[in-house]
Motif scaffolding. Structure first.
Motif, PDB file in Angstrom:
ATOM      1  N   PHE A 275       0.878  -1.127  -0.113  1.00  0.00           N
ATOM      2  CA  PHE A 275      -0.142   0.172   0.014  1.00  0.00           C
ATOM      3  C   PHE A 275       0.907   1.190  -0.083  1.00  0.00           C
ATOM      4  O   PHE A 275       1.727   1.471   1.052  1.00  0.00           O
ATOM      5  CB  PHE A 275      -0.964  -0.181   1.286  1.00  0.00           C
ATOM      6  CG  PHE A 275      -2.168   0.609   1.069  1.00  0.00           C
ATOM      7  CD1 PHE A 275      -3.409  -0.210   0.066  1.00  0.00           C
ATOM      8  CD2 PHE A 275      -2.610   1.856   1.657  1.00  0.00           C
ATOM      9  CE1 PHE A 275      -4.379   0.489   0.072  1.00  0.00           C
ATOM     10  CE2 PHE A 275      -3.747   2.362   1.582  1.00  0.00           C
ATOM     11  CZ  PHE A 275      -4.779   1.608   0.493  1.00  0.00           C
TER      12      PHE A 275
ATOM     13  N   GLU B  96      -1.315   3.299  -5.059  1.00  0.00           N
ATOM     14  CA  GLU B  96      -2.523   2.664  -4.720  1.00  0.00           C
ATOM     15  C   GLU B  96      -3.520   3.587  -4.041  1.00  0.00           C
ATOM     16  O   GLU B  96      -4.716   3.384  -4.300  1.00  0.00           O
ATOM     17  CB  GLU B  96      -2.530   1.509  -3.675  1.00  0.00           C
ATOM     18  CG  GLU B  96      -1.404   0.313  -4.319  1.00  0.00           C
ATOM     19  CD  GLU B  96       0.047   0.484  -4.630  1.00  0.00           C
ATOM     20  OE1 GLU B  96       0.616  -0.089  -5.397  1.00  0.00           O
ATOM     21  OE2 GLU B  96       0.519   1.496  -3.923  1.00  0.00           O
TER      22      GLU B  96
ATOM     23  N   ALA C  62      -5.265  -1.636  -5.818  1.00  0.00           N
ATOM     24  CA  ALA C  62      -4.047  -2.466  -5.163  1.00  0.00           C
ATOM     25  C   ALA C  62      -3.915  -3.741  -5.660  1.00  0.00           C
ATOM     26  O   ALA C  62      -4.970  -4.365  -6.139  1.00  0.00           O
ATOM     27  CB  ALA C  62      -4.346  -2.268  -3.918  1.00  0.00           C
TER      28      ALA C  62
ATOM     29  N   GLU D  49      -5.482  -7.449  -9.222  1.00  0.00           N
ATOM     30  CA  GLU D  49      -5.593  -6.129  -8.908  1.00  0.00           C
ATOM     31  C   GLU D  49      -7.059  -6.168  -8.410  1.00  0.00           C
ATOM     32  O   GLU D  49      -7.884  -6.877  -8.853  1.00  0.00           O
ATOM     33  CB  GLU D  49      -5.407  -5.418 -10.109  1.00  0.00           C
ATOM     34  CG  GLU D  49      -4.405  -4.919 -10.539  1.00  0.00           C
ATOM     35  CD  GLU D  49      -4.083  -3.940 -11.633  1.00  0.00           C
ATOM     36  OE1 GLU D  49      -5.036  -3.669 -11.988  1.00  0.00           O
ATOM     37  OE2 GLU D  49      -2.620  -3.243 -11.829  1.00  0.00           O
TER      38      GLU D  49
END
Length: 433
Positions: A384, A388, A394, A406
């Motif tokens: 993260f 993101e 993310a 994803e």
């Protein structure tokens, strides 16, 4: 660096690494007890000392040698050495015995006895136990024994032997006491000091003495089964018939008297040879006079207790597998300090929906965070950072397969994450996540 303070001798710590073993046993005993109609009761850790003196018996090893008692403002309290007395006291005090019979209650609690610590014997130990009040029938005895048998069977424990005996009612036991007293009088010069004090008060307690000398003498003592009255003999014979009917194999062992004075008629033990000298993993029986002794109306009752430490030790020695504790579902790895607030918010959202989520709270590098996620056996990880956060997308990594996917960090993220983690795989997941 030496520890300044250690735990007291005869006690043990149950760490998170070992708690799964306890959860395995506790789950089974609760489930089986519930199937037999028992409900949980919780009682105080300490009681007025008189409760145990009146119920357990002043001539028992428990009361004479093993209880932890304190005096607080002239009132004497004792840490409970067993669970039956306190449970029956609670049933009486809370009016449970005024309700429909039989009353059935189970408990999981810690007990305290000052004994020499060894494998399977601690000064603080834990018991699963249950009590049934309101039935004098031998079918109730068989039901209780079958419950204990079912727990042992469900846990997968092998190499156990059920031993049963009858120690009669007060009437036939009075005749037995006369015979015992006569027998031990001829050998009193060899008895230990404790057993000499028991000779007049309760000679049957000598049969339970742990002294090797007294135990050897007791081998030739009269047998209680030869002194049973007609009613007690019939009760015992019916119990054996019921156990035969259930296919539960047993051995009649006239040396079993149990270590507490409140027992009458049926007594029993489940014994294993796989944990050394402390081989009794379950013990119990009938105590028809206890409720009246504690101030209630004459009410038959019975029950048993199992030592949880001994059950676990037996399972370990027999190589029985325990349930495994769940592991972290998702580890969120913030790339820098700026990403921590968003990682925290995402973790908070998922935790509210029941997921086990962790994120870095100690300032590790990204590489160290990945090593940490392996140590805690995280099923998924998510790195993260600024990208993101800005893109609201993310990459979710399956730590078992290495596969990445994803996923959009929108309001529907939690439900999508649930879909992904149901089977722990990405196969079949829609591409628009």
């Amino acid at each position: 660096m030496a520890l300044l303070i250690k735990r007291p001798n005869g006690t043990e710590d149950v760490t998170p690494k070992n708690i799964a073993k306890w959860h395995t046993v506790e789950h089974v005993v609760k489930e089986v007890a519930s199937c037999y109609g028992f409900k949980e009761i919780r009682i105080p850790t300490f009681e007025n000392t008189e409760l145990f003196q009146r119920s357990v018996g002043e001539t028992t090893d428990v009361v004479q040698k093993e209880m932890y008692s304190v005096i607080a403002k002239e009132t004497k309290f004792t840490l409970r050495p067993e669970g039956t007395a306190g449970t029956i006291r609670a049933m009486l005090q809370n009016g449970m015995l005024n309700d429909a019979m039989p009353q059935k209650a189970y408990y999981i609690l810690s007990c305290f006895r000052h004994e020499r610590p060894q494998a399977g014997r601690l000064r603080e130990f834990h018991q699963f136990g249950l009590e049934m009040a309101g039935s004098a029938k031998p079918s109730a005895d068989a039901d209780i024994i079958s419950l204990a048998y079912e727990i042992i069977k469900t846990l997968g424990i092998k190499n156990t032997e059920l031993k049963i005996n009858s120690i009669g009612c007060p009437e036939c036991r009075a005749e037995y006491h006369k015979a015992l007293k006569g027998f031990f009088e001829n050998r009193k010069s060899d008895l230990c000091e404790t057993c000499l004090s028991r000779l007049d008060k309760n000679p049957m307690r000598i049969l339970d003495c742990k002294s090797p000398v007294c135990s050897e003498i007791a081998k030739d003592a009269p047998v209680i089964l030869d002194f049973l009255c007609e009613e007690c003999s019939e009760h015992f014979n019916k119990l054996k018939g019921y156990l035969d009917n259930l296919g539960i194999i047993y051995t009649v062992d006239p040396t079993i008297v149990r270590g507490l004075d409140y027992y009458t008629k049926t007594v029993f033990e489940f014994v294993t040879t796989d944990i050394g000298a402390q081989g009794t993993i379950c013990g119990g029986g009938r105590y028809d006079g206890l409720i009246q002794e504690l101030g209630g109306h004459p009410t038959p009752a019975l029950g048993f207790a199992m030592g949880l430490e001994r059950l676990i030790l037996t399972m370990e020695n027999q190589g029985i597998e325990f349930d495994t504790e769940d592991s972290c579902t998702l580890y969120i790895a913030p790339m820098d300090e700026a990403a921590v607030p968003e990682a925290m918010k995402l973790a908070h959202t998922l935790r509210k929906d029941g997921f086990w989520v962790e994120y870095d709270t100690v300032g590790r590098s990204l590489k160290s965070q990945m090593k940490y996620s392996d140590k805690i056996k995280a099923k998924f990880t998510m790195v993260f950072g600024e990208n993101e956060i800005n893109s609201k997308i993310a990459k979710l990594k399956n730590m078992k397969t290495g596969e990445e996917l994803e996923i959009k960090l929108d309001d529907d993220f939690s439900s999508k994450f649930l879909d992904i983690t149901v089977d722990g795989m990405f196969s079949g997941i829609l591409s628009d996540l």
